[in-house]
Design a protein around this motif. Structure first.
Motif, PDB file in Angstrom:
ATOM      1  N   ASP A   1     -27.931  -0.324  21.797  1.00 57.27           N
ATOM      2  CA  ASP A   1     -29.346  -0.459  22.163  1.00 57.27           C
ATOM      3  C   ASP A   1     -29.932   0.946  22.341  1.00 57.27           C
ATOM      4  OD1 ASP A   1     -31.729  -1.550  22.842  1.00 57.27           O
ATOM      5  OD2 ASP A   1     -31.120  -2.247  24.816  1.00 57.27           O
ATOM      6  N   GLY A   2     -31.137   1.137  21.855  1.00 55.08           N
ATOM      7  CA  GLY A   2     -31.820   2.424  22.020  1.00 55.08           C
ATOM      8  C   GLY A   2     -31.611   3.385  20.870  1.00 55.08           C
ATOM      9  N   THR A   3     -30.687   3.049  19.949  1.00 50.96           N
ATOM     10  CA  THR A   3     -30.410   3.986  18.862  1.00 50.96           C
ATOM     11  C   THR A   3     -31.615   4.086  17.910  1.00 50.96           C
ATOM     12  OG1 THR A   3     -28.688   4.657  17.288  1.00 50.96           O
ATOM     13  CG2 THR A   3     -29.327   2.375  17.215  1.00 50.96           C
ATOM     14  N   LEU A   4     -31.817   5.280  17.384  1.00 50.18           N
ATOM     15  CA  LEU A   4     -32.858   5.526  16.377  1.00 50.18           C
ATOM     16  C   LEU A   4     -32.108   5.971  15.125  1.00 50.18           C
ATOM     17  CD1 LEU A   4     -35.909   5.931  15.715  1.00 50.18           C
ATOM     18  CD2 LEU A   4     -35.653   8.284  16.495  1.00 50.18           C
ATOM     19  N   HIS A   5     -32.198   5.182  14.061  1.00 49.10           N
ATOM     20  CA  HIS A   5     -31.354   5.509  12.902  1.00 49.10           C
ATOM     21  C   HIS A   5     -31.892   4.896  11.611  1.00 49.10           C
ATOM     22  CE1 HIS A   5     -28.707   1.715  12.319  1.00 49.10           C
ATOM     23  NE2 HIS A   5     -29.816   1.366  12.906  1.00 49.10           N
ATOM     24  N   LYS A   6     -31.249   5.303  10.519  1.00 47.58           N
ATOM     25  CA  LYS A   6     -31.447   4.613   9.249  1.00 47.58           C
ATOM     26  C   LYS A   6     -30.080   4.435   8.605  1.00 47.58           C
ATOM     27  CE  LYS A   6     -32.016   8.495   6.048  1.00 47.58           C
ATOM     28  NZ  LYS A   6     -32.896   9.184   5.088  1.00 47.58           N
ATOM     29  N   MET A   7     -30.001   3.472   7.684  1.00 50.83           N
ATOM     30  CA  MET A   7     -28.793   3.270   6.895  1.00 50.83           C
ATOM     31  C   MET A   7     -29.200   3.263   5.443  1.00 50.83           C
ATOM     32  SD  MET A   7     -26.753   0.317   8.793  1.00 50.83           S
ATOM     33  CE  MET A   7     -25.924   0.745  10.308  1.00 50.83           C
ATOM     34  N   TYR A   8     -28.298   3.746   4.582  1.00 48.58           N
ATOM     35  CA  TYR A   8     -28.620   3.664   3.166  1.00 48.58           C
ATOM     36  C   TYR A   8     -27.374   3.592   2.319  1.00 48.58           C
ATOM     37  CZ  TYR A   8     -27.991   8.796   2.865  1.00 48.58           C
ATOM     38  OH  TYR A   8     -27.502  10.075   2.906  1.00 48.58           O
ATOM     39  N   ASN A   9     -27.600   3.154   1.085  1.00 48.97           N
ATOM     40  CA  ASN A   9     -26.544   3.126   0.087  1.00 48.97           C
ATOM     41  C   ASN A   9     -26.599   4.452  -0.658  1.00 48.97           C
ATOM     42  OD1 ASN A   9     -24.783   2.696  -1.968  1.00 48.97           O
ATOM     43  ND2 ASN A   9     -25.884   0.956  -2.884  1.00 48.97           N
ATOM     44  N   PRO A  10     -25.619   5.349  -0.437  1.00 44.30           N
ATOM     45  CA  PRO A  10     -25.690   6.669  -1.070  1.00 44.30           C
ATOM     46  C   PRO A  10     -25.287   6.651  -2.539  1.00 44.30           C
ATOM     47  CG  PRO A  10     -23.688   6.492   0.260  1.00 44.30           C
ATOM     48  CD  PRO A  10     -24.430   5.188   0.423  1.00 44.30           C
ATOM     49  N   SER A  11     -24.800   5.512  -3.040  1.00 45.34           N
ATOM     50  CA  SER A  11     -24.298   5.456  -4.414  1.00 45.34           C
ATOM     51  C   SER A  11     -25.421   5.186  -5.416  1.00 45.34           C
ATOM     52  CB  SER A  11     -23.236   4.354  -4.538  1.00 45.34           C
ATOM     53  OG  SER A  11     -22.879   4.191  -5.888  1.00 45.34           O
ATOM     54  N   GLY A  12     -25.357   5.870  -6.546  1.00 52.80           N
ATOM     55  CA  GLY A  12     -26.280   5.605  -7.643  1.00 52.80           C
ATOM     56  C   GLY A  12     -25.702   4.607  -8.636  1.00 52.80           C
ATOM     57  N   GLU A  13     -24.481   4.116  -8.374  1.00 50.52           N
ATOM     58  CA  GLU A  13     -23.815   3.222  -9.335  1.00 50.52           C
ATOM     59  C   GLU A  13     -23.449   1.872  -8.767  1.00 50.52           C
ATOM     60  OE1 GLU A  13     -20.519   5.618 -10.450  1.00 50.52           O
ATOM     61  OE2 GLU A  13     -21.820   7.103 -11.390  1.00 50.52           O
TER      62      GLU A  13
END
Ligand SMILES: [Fe+2]
Length: 193
Positions: free
Chosen positions: A118-130
């Motif tokens: 709780d309280g976290t400020l973040h993003k997630m992403y798929n770093p793969s181009g494939e």
């Protein structure tokens, strides 16, 4: 995945630590999810399939190549994300006195478990181009939609508050899925501090 849902039901109610301990015992690299996987509907954003909202929310997310969530804050909800296929980059930020800066970055591979306190400020992403990315998200309390979720755009310093029509924490949501958008809302300092 049905076995995971049953374990969660049998062990509820769970607090943050207990949920983490239960999920760490599961081998997410071998969990069967294929028949539950939502189709990718757009190459710009991720697709979700909510598997259950009881006793906690479990949602499968299918990420196209190079797709990211918006930076968002966990305000009153917490949980974990398991990587079922592909790899997932998690970037955490600090928002202090009107300035956002990056504080931590880590890549998780298939079978990895990412904490979202709780309280976290973040993003997630798929770093793969494939390769696409598949993640399972475990959240409490359950969120049926993104109503009141606050998202940040680091490129143009905007803060948006989503409404109950939004289904993703992302800037690709149309204007009518926002309650408000604040311009010049913060300063962003790129690079890790
Ligand atoms: Fe999150």
């Amino acid at each position: 995945m049905q076995g995971v849902l049953k374990q969660l039901k049998d062990h509820s109610p769970l607090d943050y630590e207990a949920l983490g301990a239960l999920l760490k015992e599961i081998d997410f690299a071998t969990v069967y999810y294929e028949s539950l996987l939502p189709n990718i509907s757009s190459s710009d954003t991720y697709s979700r399939n909510i598997l259950t909202l009881n006793p906690i929310e479990v949602v499968l997310i299918h990420w196209p190549t190079n797709v990211s969530s918006a930076v968002h804050r966990h305000d009153g909800f917490w949980g974990y994300v398991a990587v079922l296929s592909g790899s997932c980059e998690n970037v955490e930020y600090l928002y202090k006195e009107g300035v956002i800066s990056e504080i931590h970055r880590m890549q998780f591979l298939k079978g990895g478990l990412i904490p979202e306190p709780d309280g976290t400020l973040h993003k997630m992403y798929n770093p793969s181009g494939e390769e696409s990315l598949v993640t399972a998200h475990f959240y409490y309390p359950p969120l049926e939609n993104m109503d009141n979720m606050v998202i940040y755009n680091l490129e143009n310093q905007r803060i948006g508050t989503l409404n109950d029509k939004a289904s993703t924490a992302s800037w690709s949501e149309p204007d009518e899925h926002f309650k408000s958008i604040q311009e010049n809302a913060f300063k962003f300092v790129p690079g890790k501090i």
